[in-house]
Design a protein around this motif. Sequence first.
Motif, PDB file in Angstrom:
ATOM      1  N   TRP A  19      -2.549   0.976  -9.375  1.00 54.12           N
ATOM      2  CA  TRP A  19      -1.205   0.539  -9.403  1.00 54.12           C
ATOM      3  C   TRP A  19      -1.646  -1.548  -9.738  1.00 54.12           C
ATOM      4  O   TRP A  19      -0.508  -1.402 -10.992  1.00 54.12           O
ATOM      5  N   ASP A  54      -2.449   6.179  -8.530  1.00 55.88           N
ATOM      6  CA  ASP A  54      -1.184   5.409  -7.347  1.00 55.88           C
ATOM      7  C   ASP A  54      -0.102   6.521  -8.555  1.00 55.88           C
ATOM      8  O   ASP A  54      -0.231   7.351  -8.726  1.00 55.88           O
ATOM      9  N   ASP A  55       0.616   5.823  -8.556  1.00 61.83           N
ATOM     10  CA  ASP A  55       2.079   6.464  -9.074  1.00 61.83           C
ATOM     11  C   ASP A  55       2.024   7.124 -10.815  1.00 61.83           C
ATOM     12  O   ASP A  55       1.242   6.153 -10.692  1.00 61.83           O
ATOM     13  N   CYS A 103       8.045   6.833  -6.157  1.00 60.69           N
ATOM     14  CA  CYS A 103       8.898   4.915  -6.738  1.00 60.69           C
ATOM     15  C   CYS A 103       9.421   5.266  -7.861  1.00 60.69           C
ATOM     16  O   CYS A 103      10.246   4.622  -8.408  1.00 60.69           O
ATOM     17  N   GLN A 104       8.463   6.115  -8.890  1.00 59.88           N
ATOM     18  CA  GLN A 104       8.917   6.027 -10.407  1.00 59.88           C
ATOM     19  C   GLN A 104       9.409   6.907 -10.587  1.00 59.88           C
ATOM     20  O   GLN A 104       9.609   7.284 -12.003  1.00 59.88           O
ATOM     21  N   ASP A 131       3.224   7.550   0.443  1.00 62.46           N
ATOM     22  CA  ASP A 131       4.745   6.387   0.066  1.00 62.46           C
ATOM     23  C   ASP A 131       5.658   6.855   0.534  1.00 62.46           C
ATOM     24  O   ASP A 131       6.004   8.465   0.990  1.00 62.46           O
ATOM     25  N   TRP A 166       5.934   0.554   4.374  1.00 62.76           N
ATOM     26  CA  TRP A 166       5.786  -0.938   3.836  1.00 62.76           C
ATOM     27  C   TRP A 166       6.598  -1.536   5.125  1.00 62.76           C
ATOM     28  O   TRP A 166       7.262  -2.661   5.239  1.00 62.76           O
ATOM     29  N   ARG A 184       0.263   0.509   5.739  1.00 60.53           N
ATOM     30  CA  ARG A 184       0.900  -0.062   4.895  1.00 60.53           C
ATOM     31  C   ARG A 184       1.752  -1.411   6.516  1.00 60.53           C
ATOM     32  O   ARG A 184       3.118  -0.179   6.365  1.00 60.53           O
ATOM     33  N   ASP A 228      -1.531  -4.552   2.301  1.00 62.48           N
ATOM     34  CA  ASP A 228      -1.402  -4.022   0.899  1.00 62.48           C
ATOM     35  C   ASP A 228      -2.984  -4.735  -0.041  1.00 62.48           C
ATOM     36  O   ASP A 228      -3.597  -5.374   0.268  1.00 62.48           O
ATOM     37  N   MET A 229      -3.329  -3.566  -1.296  1.00 58.89           N
ATOM     38  CA  MET A 229      -3.208  -3.396  -2.208  1.00 58.89           C
ATOM     39  C   MET A 229      -3.878  -5.433  -2.551  1.00 58.89           C
ATOM     40  O   MET A 229      -2.987  -6.118  -2.790  1.00 58.89           O
TER      41      MET A 229
HETATM   42  C1  GLA Z   1       5.880   1.033  -3.489  1.00 58.27           C
HETATM   43  C2  GLA Z   1       3.771   0.688  -3.486  1.00 58.27           C
HETATM   44  C3  GLA Z   1       3.371   0.354  -4.655  1.00 58.27           C
HETATM   45  C4  GLA Z   1       3.024   1.324  -5.509  1.00 58.27           C
HETATM   46  C5  GLA Z   1       4.078   1.510  -6.051  1.00 58.27           C
HETATM   47  C6  GLA Z   1       4.218   2.614  -6.938  1.00 58.27           C
HETATM   48  O1  GLA Z   1       6.440   0.070  -4.308  1.00 58.27           O
HETATM   49  O2  GLA Z   1       4.782   0.142  -1.864  1.00 58.27           O
HETATM   50  O3  GLA Z   1       1.982  -0.066  -3.436  1.00 58.27           O
HETATM   51  O4  GLA Z   1       2.435   2.554  -4.897  1.00 58.27           O
HETATM   52  O5  GLA Z   1       5.372   1.783  -5.182  1.00 58.27           O
HETATM   53  O6  GLA Z   1       5.339   3.495  -7.787  1.00 58.27           O
END
Ligand code: GLA
Length: 389
Positions: A19, A54-55, A103-104, A131, A166, A184, A228-229
Motif C-alpha cells: 500500500w 493490499d487494496d 476502501c477503494q 479492513d 483502525w 490496527r 500501522d506499516m
Molecule cells: C485503509 C487502511 C490502509 C489501506 C487502505 C487501502 O485506509 O487503513 O492500511 O489498506 O485502506 O485502501
Amino acid sequence: MTDSHDDLAATPPLGWNSWNAFSCEVTEADIHAAADALVDTGLREAGYEYVVVDDCWMAGETDSEGRLLPSADFPNGMAALADYVHERGLKFGLYTSAGSHTCQGYPASLGREELHAKQFADWGVDYLKYDNCGDHRGRDAIDRYAAMGDALAAVNRDIVYSICEWGEHEPWRWGRNVGGHLWRATDDLVAKWRADRDEFGLGIADVLDRMAAIDAAAHGPGGWNDPDMLQIGTGPESGQSQHEPVDVQRPLTEAERRSHFAFWCLLAAPLMIGADLTSLSDFDRELLTNERLLAIDQDPLGVQGTPDRCDGDAEVWSKRLADGGAVAFHNLGDAKREISTHVSAVDVPGGADHYRVCDCWTSNEWETGGSLAMTVEPRDTAIVRVTPG
Ligand code: GLA
C-alpha cells in the motif's frame, strides 16, 4: 497446520505490504519484484517473510457466486502469485474488507466470509488483512470481524488474521477473541513526523502518543497491537509517493526514520515494510535489518514498551526483555542534548550490582552500576539493551 492459534504469530509478524509504495496502482509485476527484492536485499534473511497485496488487487465485479476475481493487473491469478512468493521461501498475504466494499470501492467480504476464506486457502494465502470500509449493513465491528475469524479457523490452512479496524472500537479488547493475530490500533500512518489536524492520517509522533495511551494487556505472543506499516523509504524524495498528493507526505529525515524504527521495535509492533524495495537506499536497508533492533521487536516475552518519563523535550521509554530490558532516549527538541535515567526508573529487572549496556546503533558496549545517559541528536532516538550481571 500449527498446534495453536498463538503459534502462528508467536512474535510480531514481519513482512512487506504494497500500500504505502504502490497504493491502488499495484500490479503482479510489482509483487514479483518485491518478493525478489526481499531475497536480494537480505531482508528475508533478517526475518521479513510476508508479502501482502493490499487494496485494489480484485476486479470490479465478483463472479456469479460472489467470489472475488483478480483484476487484469494480475493476469496469472492469485494462486500463481502465491506460488511465486512461496518459491522464494516467503509467505503470501491478501487484503479485503469487513464491509460491502474495500476502501477503494472494490468488492469485499461482508456476508461472504466462508466463500472468500475458502478461496484464500485454495490459493495458498498465509495472511489476511481485513479492513473496515464499505457498508457494514448494521452489524457491529466485533460481529463482522468474528465472522471472518470463524471462517479462517474453519479452513484447512494456517492464515494469520490481521484486523484493520483502525482502533475505532478498541480492538485490543476483542481482537484475540475473534481469532485475530494483530489488530490496527490507530488510523493510517503517513510519512510525516506529525500530521496537521485537518489532513488525512497520523504522523509518527501522533501514533506514539496514542500507543502510549492504549491498553497493552492483550498484546503479546499470538496477538499484537498494530501501529500501522512502516514509512521508512517512502515519501516524495524517494520517488515513492507518486500516487499521493505531495502535501500529504514528506520524507522523514534520517533521525526521524531511526526514531520511527526504534519505537516500532520497542512497541513489539508488527513490522510491515512499506517502501518500494527495488529502490531502497543503503541507509534504509541497514536500518530495517539492524539485528539488535529486530531482536528487541522479536523478543519472546512480547512486551509492548511504555513511556517512563516525558519531560519537556526528553522522553525515556523502556521495554522488558527476556534477559533484561531495552531503554530508548528520544529527543523531541531542536538541539542536541543529553538524556539520562537509572535502571531503577525503567522496566529493567533491578537488584544487580552491574549491568551490561549495548548501544543498538553503534553496538558499543559498556558497564554501569545503574546510571544510563545518552547524547541524542534532535528528533533522534538512542536505544540500548541493558542486561543484568
Ligand atoms: C485503509 C487502511 C490502509 C489501506 C487502505 C487501502 O485506509 O487503513 O492500511 O489498506 O485502506 O485502501
